[in-house]
Every structure is written in C-alpha cells, then in structure tokens.
Design a protein around this motif. Structure first.
Motif, short mmCIF file in Angstrom:
data_model
loop_
_atom_site.label_atom_id
_atom_site.label_comp_id
_atom_site.label_asym_id
_atom_site.label_seq_id
_atom_site.Cartn_x
_atom_site.Cartn_y
_atom_site.Cartn_z
N TYR A 125 0.84 -1.21 0.00
CA TYR A 125 0.00 0.00 0.00
C TYR A 125 0.88 1.26 0.00
O TYR A 125 0.59 2.22 -0.71
CB TYR A 125 -0.93 -0.03 1.21
CG TYR A 125 -1.91 1.09 1.29
CD1 TYR A 125 -2.82 1.34 0.26
CD2 TYR A 125 -1.95 1.93 2.40
CE1 TYR A 125 -3.73 2.39 0.34
CE2 TYR A 125 -2.86 2.97 2.48
CZ TYR A 125 -3.74 3.20 1.45
OH TYR A 125 -4.64 4.23 1.52
N LEU A 126 1.96 1.23 0.76
CA LEU A 126 2.91 2.35 0.77
C LEU A 126 3.51 2.54 -0.63
O LEU A 126 3.59 3.67 -1.13
CB LEU A 126 4.02 2.09 1.79
CG LEU A 126 5.18 3.08 1.82
CD1 LEU A 126 4.71 4.47 2.20
CD2 LEU A 126 6.25 2.61 2.79
N PHE A 127 3.91 1.46 -1.27
CA PHE A 127 4.44 1.55 -2.64
C PHE A 127 3.39 2.13 -3.59
O PHE A 127 3.72 2.93 -4.47
CB PHE A 127 4.90 0.18 -3.16
CG PHE A 127 6.19 -0.30 -2.56
CD1 PHE A 127 7.22 0.57 -2.25
CD2 PHE A 127 6.39 -1.65 -2.32
CE1 PHE A 127 8.42 0.12 -1.70
CE2 PHE A 127 7.58 -2.12 -1.78
CZ PHE A 127 8.59 -1.24 -1.47
N GLU A 128 2.16 1.73 -3.40
CA GLU A 128 1.08 2.25 -4.26
C GLU A 128 0.90 3.75 -4.05
O GLU A 128 0.76 4.50 -5.01
CB GLU A 128 -0.21 1.50 -3.96
CG GLU A 128 -1.35 1.87 -4.87
CD GLU A 128 -2.60 1.05 -4.62
OE1 GLU A 128 -3.57 1.26 -5.37
OE2 GLU A 128 -2.63 0.22 -3.68
N LYS A 129 0.91 4.17 -2.80
CA LYS A 129 0.74 5.61 -2.50
C LYS A 129 1.89 6.44 -3.04
O LYS A 129 1.70 7.59 -3.40
CB LYS A 129 0.61 5.82 -0.98
CG LYS A 129 -0.69 5.37 -0.38
CD LYS A 129 -1.81 6.36 -0.58
CE LYS A 129 -1.63 7.53 0.33
NZ LYS A 129 -2.71 8.49 0.27
#
Length: 164
Positions: free
Chosen positions: A113-117
């Motif tokens: 999710y961090l990579f996506e953000k």
C-alpha cells in the motif's frame, strides 16, 4: 475478568459506531492500567480518524509500553501512510517485520500500500510475489487478488500515458 478488560471489551464493542462510549470506556480502562497496549492502540485508531498528531502519540505510547505489541503496528503504519509520513512508515514496517510472531502478510500488505501511495507500483507488484508465498491461510486471498489487479491496472495506465 479484570476491570480493565471489561472496559476494553466495551470499547471494542462500541467501535466505530459509538465513539463517545468508546472514549469513555477507554478512559476507564486506562485509569486502571495506563500502559494497556490494546486500549492505547484503540485510542490511537479513534484519533487517527480525527486528530492525526494525537493518534501518533497514542500509538507511540502503546509501543513504549510494549514494543512487541503486535496489534499496534498495522494501525500505526496505516495512519502514517494515510498522512504521507512515508519515511517513518517505511522504518516502522522494516522494524515490524523483525518482530517474532507478527502477521507478516498484513505488514507486507501495508508495504505494498505504501508503494502504491508513492507510485512505486512495480515494487508493489514484485513484493506481491513474496506475500503470496508468505500466506498461510486463505483469509487474505481476496485482498491479495484485488490489490494485485489494481496495481496491474495502474501500471498499465501509467505505461500507456508514457507512450502518448
């Protein structure tokens, strides 16, 4: 049952539908044990939705009380990501993954999710392979499949924009 547990269960039962009762129950629980990590974590979750800086303090207090409080990490990481404290979230994820017995799949999903953000979609997809290998039950299957689908769609959109 200890009194602190009674109030903690009342708070959990009321969360997130009746925040006034949640806060009241948490106040009672913390008056009996001001280092109860579950109560501090739930307080952090309540504040994460309303007052970010206060939420961070509750999560930090919970971890000061017990650095191995596995229930705190997913909520704290999520709060950091939502509030764009990416560097702090990265450090917390890296540390959480070293804790024996923590749900690594849940923490790795937070990292995706961090990579996506941060628009590091290919890193997220690469990490997805590790998540699939780490899963020990089917509880995460839907979340994994939908996240992978979403990331692939975003990668496709991103690469089609570059071609134009």
């Amino acid at each position: 049952m200890k009194t602190v547990d009674k109030y903690l269960f009342q708070a959990l039962d009321n969360y997130p539908y009746n925040l006034e009762d949640v806060v009241e129950s948490l106040d009672y629980a913390l008056s009996y044990n001001n280092t109860n990590t579950m109560a501090l974590c739930l307080y952090g979750r309540v504040y994460a939705e309303q007052l970010y800086e206060q939420a961070k303090l509750y999560f930090q207090e919970a971890l000061i009380s017990n650095i191995f409080a596995k229930e705190v990490y997913p909520h704290y990481i999520q709060t950091l990501i939502l509030n764009e404290d990416y560097e702090e979230a990265t450090k917390l994820i890296d540390f959480a993954l070293t804790i024996k017995g923590i749900d690594k799949v849940e923490i790795l999903m937070k990292k995706i999710y961090l990579f996506e953000k941060t628009q590091e979609l290919k890193l997220g997809l690469k990490l997805m392979k590790e998540v699939k290998l780490s899963t020990l039950n089917s509880d995460y299957n839907y979340l994994i499949e939908e996240t992978e689908k979403r990331l692939k769609q975003k990668v496709g959109k991103k690469s089609s924009k570059k071609k134009k």
